[in-house]
Design an enzyme around this catalytic site. Structure first.
Site, short mmCIF file in Angstrom:
data_model
loop_
_atom_site.label_atom_id
_atom_site.label_comp_id
_atom_site.label_asym_id
_atom_site.label_seq_id
_atom_site.Cartn_x
_atom_site.Cartn_y
_atom_site.Cartn_z
N ASP A 60 -12.54 2.71 -1.34
CA ASP A 60 -11.78 3.15 -0.14
C ASP A 60 -12.72 4.51 0.39
O ASP A 60 -13.04 5.14 -0.28
CB ASP A 60 -10.51 3.44 -0.65
CG ASP A 60 -9.53 3.25 0.67
OD1 ASP A 60 -9.87 2.78 1.50
OD2 ASP A 60 -8.41 3.66 0.50
N HIS A 61 -12.68 4.66 1.72
CA HIS A 61 -12.98 5.71 2.31
C HIS A 61 -14.21 6.30 1.60
O HIS A 61 -14.07 7.29 0.93
CB HIS A 61 -12.04 6.72 2.54
CG HIS A 61 -10.83 6.45 2.97
ND1 HIS A 61 -9.66 7.21 3.24
CD2 HIS A 61 -10.31 5.14 3.58
CE1 HIS A 61 -8.76 6.42 3.88
NE2 HIS A 61 -9.05 5.28 3.98
N CYS B 289 -3.30 2.31 -4.46
CA CYS B 289 -4.42 3.29 -3.93
C CYS B 289 -4.41 4.47 -4.45
O CYS B 289 -3.50 5.34 -4.26
CB CYS B 289 -4.03 3.22 -2.42
SG CYS B 289 -5.29 4.27 -1.54
N HIS C 112 0.83 -1.33 -0.02
CA HIS C 112 -0.09 -0.02 -0.07
C HIS C 112 0.88 1.24 0.20
O HIS C 112 1.83 1.41 0.70
CB HIS C 112 -0.69 -0.15 1.24
CG HIS C 112 -1.92 1.06 1.24
ND1 HIS C 112 -1.68 2.36 1.51
CD2 HIS C 112 -3.24 0.97 1.09
CE1 HIS C 112 -2.81 3.05 1.45
NE2 HIS C 112 -3.64 2.23 1.21
N HIS D 125 -7.45 0.13 -4.94
CA HIS D 125 -8.31 1.02 -3.84
C HIS D 125 -8.87 2.23 -4.72
O HIS D 125 -7.82 2.98 -5.12
CB HIS D 125 -7.55 1.58 -2.58
CG HIS D 125 -7.12 0.26 -1.93
ND1 HIS D 125 -6.38 0.73 -0.49
CD2 HIS D 125 -7.15 -0.91 -1.57
CE1 HIS D 125 -6.41 -0.35 0.24
NE2 HIS D 125 -6.66 -1.45 -0.67
N TYR E 112 -14.82 3.95 6.85
CA TYR E 112 -15.42 2.90 6.31
C TYR E 112 -16.91 2.85 6.73
O TYR E 112 -17.61 1.90 7.33
CB TYR E 112 -14.67 1.71 7.06
CG TYR E 112 -13.36 1.67 6.37
CD1 TYR E 112 -13.47 0.74 5.31
CD2 TYR E 112 -12.33 2.33 7.10
CE1 TYR E 112 -11.88 0.74 4.51
CE2 TYR E 112 -10.91 2.02 6.25
CZ TYR E 112 -10.93 1.61 5.10
OH TYR E 112 -9.59 1.39 4.32
C1 DNO Z 1 -6.61 2.90 5.67
C2 DNO Z 1 -6.06 1.87 4.87
C3 DNO Z 1 -4.77 1.20 5.51
C4 DNO Z 1 -4.38 0.29 4.53
C5 DNO Z 1 -3.00 -0.36 5.06
C6 DNO Z 1 -2.56 -1.51 4.17
O1 DNO Z 1 -7.79 3.40 5.22
O2 DNO Z 1 -6.08 2.13 3.34
O3 DNO Z 1 -4.84 1.12 6.74
O4 DNO Z 1 -5.25 -0.79 4.92
O5 DNO Z 1 -1.95 0.40 5.08
O6 DNO Z 1 -1.53 -2.23 4.79
#
Ligand code: DNO
Length: 400
Positions: free
Chosen positions: A349-350, A278, A240, A305, A366
């Site tokens: 994501d988010h 990401c 990531h 992501h 989340y």
């Molecule tokens: C947060 C996430 C991170 C991700 C880690 C992967 O929202 O994107 O915590 O899961 O960095 O190791």
């Protein structure tokens, strides 16, 4: 792409049954109860996998199999911890789980200063304020030399805030930056820790002699040792990117943009050494052209992501809508739908907190409704991308 969802295990109020109704195909999760550095047993993995399967989905990606801190700073226990990591990987591989996400960020996994930033429409999102972070660094952590890392305007804010900030507001800042964002991702700090600031400072001290070159050497050491297990079981490791993708707290950073990714992929040139792309993390660095990075590293991207950010003139960044911002998700989805394997796992994501999300106490970023909304947006882009692809194919065929 395969539509996956980050689910936090049986205690997550969002259930697999709910996810099936909104178009989710695969689960992204971890054995969150196993402390960092300990072995994930084959039994525990199977138990989680069965639970997911019985509920109509499948375990697509592990996020995260955390890399213990001593591996990152190269402590004397690192070989034992790497052996444990290899056993966990083999146990995952034996159960057919072949995509593993991790990060190599020292001490702190991801950083936001505000977890409930209000939007004009009444929804809220995460936010990173450089000036508030400066306050945390200079006044709460009191890191030596920290002032040199911030602009005059930021330091001016720090001095002004110092005159009015209450103890409760300081607590809130500590909670947002190092507690609430860390506990649920198996970070170093947990909600139950009584003195998170002291603990955090101890962790920072572990890196006092580790610069970027040393961190890179430690990452290479780790990857070279785990690659044979990945080769044997066909496991794709996906790192990531650093979030945010710029230096923080005087710590070295490892995956912030093109130069870092070039180094990482060539230092251990094995297809199983890959990226968790990401878009959101990368988009928060003005130096990154996100679609260009996706295009360049397409063959080494094994997990995606989807989220986006906007960087403000003062250096702050805010989570943008999934249709807007520097992440340029429309272009990314088009690229991945046209040129990546059809089963490339992707998760939203988010999401924002919208409607009654705020009352549900979800992990920061989340939410259910906010992420569902974003997933629907992305599914729309995916459908459009596929329609264009099929039309292109027909046109090509008709000209042959
Ligand atoms: C947060 C996430 C991170 C991700 C880690 C992967 O929202 O994107 O915590 O899961 O960095 O190791």
């Amino acid at each position: 792409m395969e539509r996956t969802w980050r689910w936090f295990g049986k205690k997550d109020p969002i259930t697999p049954a709910m996810l099936r109704q909104i178009g989710v195909e695969g689960i992204v999760t971890a054995l969150h109860d196993v402390p960092n550095g300990e072995i994930w047993t084959a039994e525990d993995i199977r138990e989680m996998q069965n639970y997911i399967t019985v509920n109509g989905l499948h375990w697509s990606v592990v996020e995260s199999l955390p890399v213990a801190e001593a591996i990152k700073y190269g402590g004397k226990e690192r070989d034992r911890l790497i052996e444990n990591y290899k056993i966990s990987l083999a146990n995952l591989g034996k159960n057919g789980i072949r995509t593993v996400c991790y990060n190599f960020m020292p001490v702190i996994d991801w950083i936001r200063t505000d977890l409930h930033h209000a939007w004009p429409d009444g929804s809220t999102s995460l936010y990173f304020s450089k000036a508030r972070f400066a306050y945390f660094d200079c006044r709460i952590l009191q890191r030596s030399g920290a002032e040199n890392d911030y602009s005059d305007t930021e330091m001016q804010y720090v001095r002004e805030l110092d005159k009015t900030i209450t103890e409760a507001e300081k607590e809130e800042m500590i909670n947002s930056i190092i507690v609430k964002t860390q506990g649920f991702v198996n970070g170093n700090i947990r909600e139950s820790d009584r003195n998170p600031v002291a603990l955090f400072k101890e962790l920072l001290a572990l890196y006092k002699d580790i610069d970027k070159t040393a961190l890179r050497a430690n990452m290479q050491y780790f990857l070279e040792r785990i690659m044979p297990v990945c080769d044997r079981f066909g496991i794709n490791m996906t790192v990531h990117p650093d979030d945010p993708p710029f230096p923080v707290l005087g710590l070295p950073r490892i995956v912030t943009g093109e130069a870092d990714i070039d180094w990482l992929l060539s230092a251990v040139d094995n297809p199983h050494n890959g990226l968790a792309f990401c878009a959101g993390s990368l988009s928060a660095g003005l130096h990154n052209d996100v679609p260009a990075l996706a295009e360049k590293y397409l063959r080494r991207i094994h997990f995606v992501h989807l989220r986006s950010t906007d960087v403000l003139p003062n250096g702050d960044f805010i989570e943008a809508s999934h249709l807007e911002g520097r992440g340029q998700l429309v272009r990314l989805v088009y690229l991945f739908e046209h040129r990546a394997p059809a089963d490339l796992p992707m998760r939203i994501d988010h999401g924002r907190n919208m409607l009654d999300d705020e009352q549900k106490n979800y992990n920061p970023g989340y939410s259910f409704l906010g992420r569902m909304y974003a997933l629907a947006q992305v599914m729309g882009i995916m459908a459009a991308a596929r329609a264009i692809r099929n039309k292109d194919k027909k046109l090509n065929n008709s000209t042959i």
